[in-house]
Design a protein around this motif. Sequence first.
Motif, short mmCIF file in Angstrom:
data_model
loop_
_atom_site.label_atom_id
_atom_site.label_comp_id
_atom_site.label_asym_id
_atom_site.label_seq_id
_atom_site.Cartn_x
_atom_site.Cartn_y
_atom_site.Cartn_z
N MET A 1 -10.66 0.49 7.33
CA MET A 1 -11.35 0.43 6.21
C MET A 1 -10.76 0.93 5.13
O MET A 1 -10.16 2.07 5.46
CB MET A 1 -12.64 1.12 6.27
N HIS A 2 -10.42 0.58 3.87
CA HIS A 2 -9.69 1.12 2.87
C HIS A 2 -10.19 2.18 2.14
O HIS A 2 -11.74 2.25 1.81
CB HIS A 2 -9.51 -0.23 1.70
N LEU A 29 -18.39 -7.47 2.08
CA LEU A 29 -17.71 -8.78 2.68
C LEU A 29 -18.76 -9.70 2.95
O LEU A 29 -20.22 -9.16 2.77
CB LEU A 29 -16.97 -8.18 3.98
N ARG A 33 -20.55 -6.15 5.59
CA ARG A 33 -19.84 -4.97 5.66
C ARG A 33 -19.18 -4.30 4.64
O ARG A 33 -18.77 -4.97 3.71
CB ARG A 33 -18.58 -5.30 6.95
N ARG A 34 -18.93 -3.02 4.16
CA ARG A 34 -18.37 -2.20 3.32
C ARG A 34 -16.82 -2.37 3.52
O ARG A 34 -16.36 -1.63 4.70
CB ARG A 34 -18.94 -1.01 3.10
N PRO A 35 -15.97 -3.02 2.73
CA PRO A 35 -14.69 -2.88 2.93
C PRO A 35 -13.86 -1.47 2.51
O PRO A 35 -12.93 -1.09 2.87
CB PRO A 35 -14.30 -4.10 1.85
N TYR A 36 -14.93 -0.73 1.52
CA TYR A 36 -14.17 0.46 0.97
C TYR A 36 -14.86 1.64 1.34
O TYR A 36 -16.13 1.68 1.60
CB TYR A 36 -14.25 0.42 -0.50
N ASP A 172 -7.31 -7.24 -3.29
CA ASP A 172 -7.45 -6.85 -1.86
C ASP A 172 -8.15 -7.85 -1.09
O ASP A 172 -7.69 -8.07 0.01
CB ASP A 172 -8.21 -5.60 -1.81
N LEU A 173 -9.25 -8.39 -1.69
CA LEU A 173 -10.28 -9.07 -1.00
C LEU A 173 -10.50 -10.38 -1.34
O LEU A 173 -11.25 -11.35 -0.64
CB LEU A 173 -11.70 -8.01 -0.67
#
Length: 324
Positions: A1-2, A29, A33-36, A172-173
């Motif tokens: 995770m970032h 995402l 899900r939370r990427p950050y 990033d994504l």
Amino acid sequence: MHTVAILALDQVVPFDMAAPMQAFDWTRLPDGRRPYRVRLCAEATEVRADGGFGLRVDRGLDALAEADTVIVPGCSPDAPPPSAAVIAALRQAAAAGTRIASVCVGAFVLAQAGLLDGLGATTHWVAADDLARRFPRVDVRPDVLYVDNGQILTSAGAAAALDMCLHMIRRDLGSAVAAHSARMSVMPLEREGGQAQFIVHEYPPVPRGSALEPVLEWIEDNLAQEVTLAALAARSGMSERTFSRRFREQTGTTPLQWLLRARVRRAQYLLENSDHPVERIARQAGFGSPTSFRERFRRVAGTTPQAYRAAFHARALAVPEPRP
């Protein structure tokens, strides 16, 4: 995770701090899900915010060393300069390859740390001249929303922080995730206008009672007419050479540049407050042709007349008639 660490300095501007917090925290995402992971950190456990309230922060400067991205919000003009510990922590993070970004006048902190030397950077247009004066090794660009140098990014006013954050999320994504974040922030993924700050360009006011004051008022009243240097000098009772010298001494620019800026300001007002076609506005503002108007407007305002109108045109609210 970032991990995104947002550095709250003394007298931090709340919106500058909250905008990136929300932008990254709302990002999801496709599978939900939370990427950050967003972390607020500060040098002290209690931080004064600009606006008369305080913040209690659990994480210290060591959070910068653990972050993948560090964001430095702006602070009040009355805020003290960043401490040596803050400058050292930012430099260490940069040396480790951490991505570092600033919001609004947070660019001054990055400049003080030497992180903007030799790079392009932006800040709020009101503070751009001060940034360029205090840090001459920084290539200040006052007419854009944000500048991405790869590892180091800077953004203009607080709203531009959202543009910068969406840009980083897209980097990033990908665009699909960034587009979802933009919808959550209720804003477009990329604003029109060449990512330009919409600036009303003003020169410093001429002191009251100055010999130039009547001439400048006459210019404002006659923008649609042909205005020559000879006519302005004659109205001032000076030779053209003396008038040009006095004009620059008191305004910092030439009579022609002042005239062109005044015409662009008049055009901005008309674009905001009228439905007149661009060709008519060009004539009303004193430009010889729509082509020369568009070229000058883009050079000064950083966007086209049509894009400026789309962003700022005053739309009347439709009020329903009362039922009988």
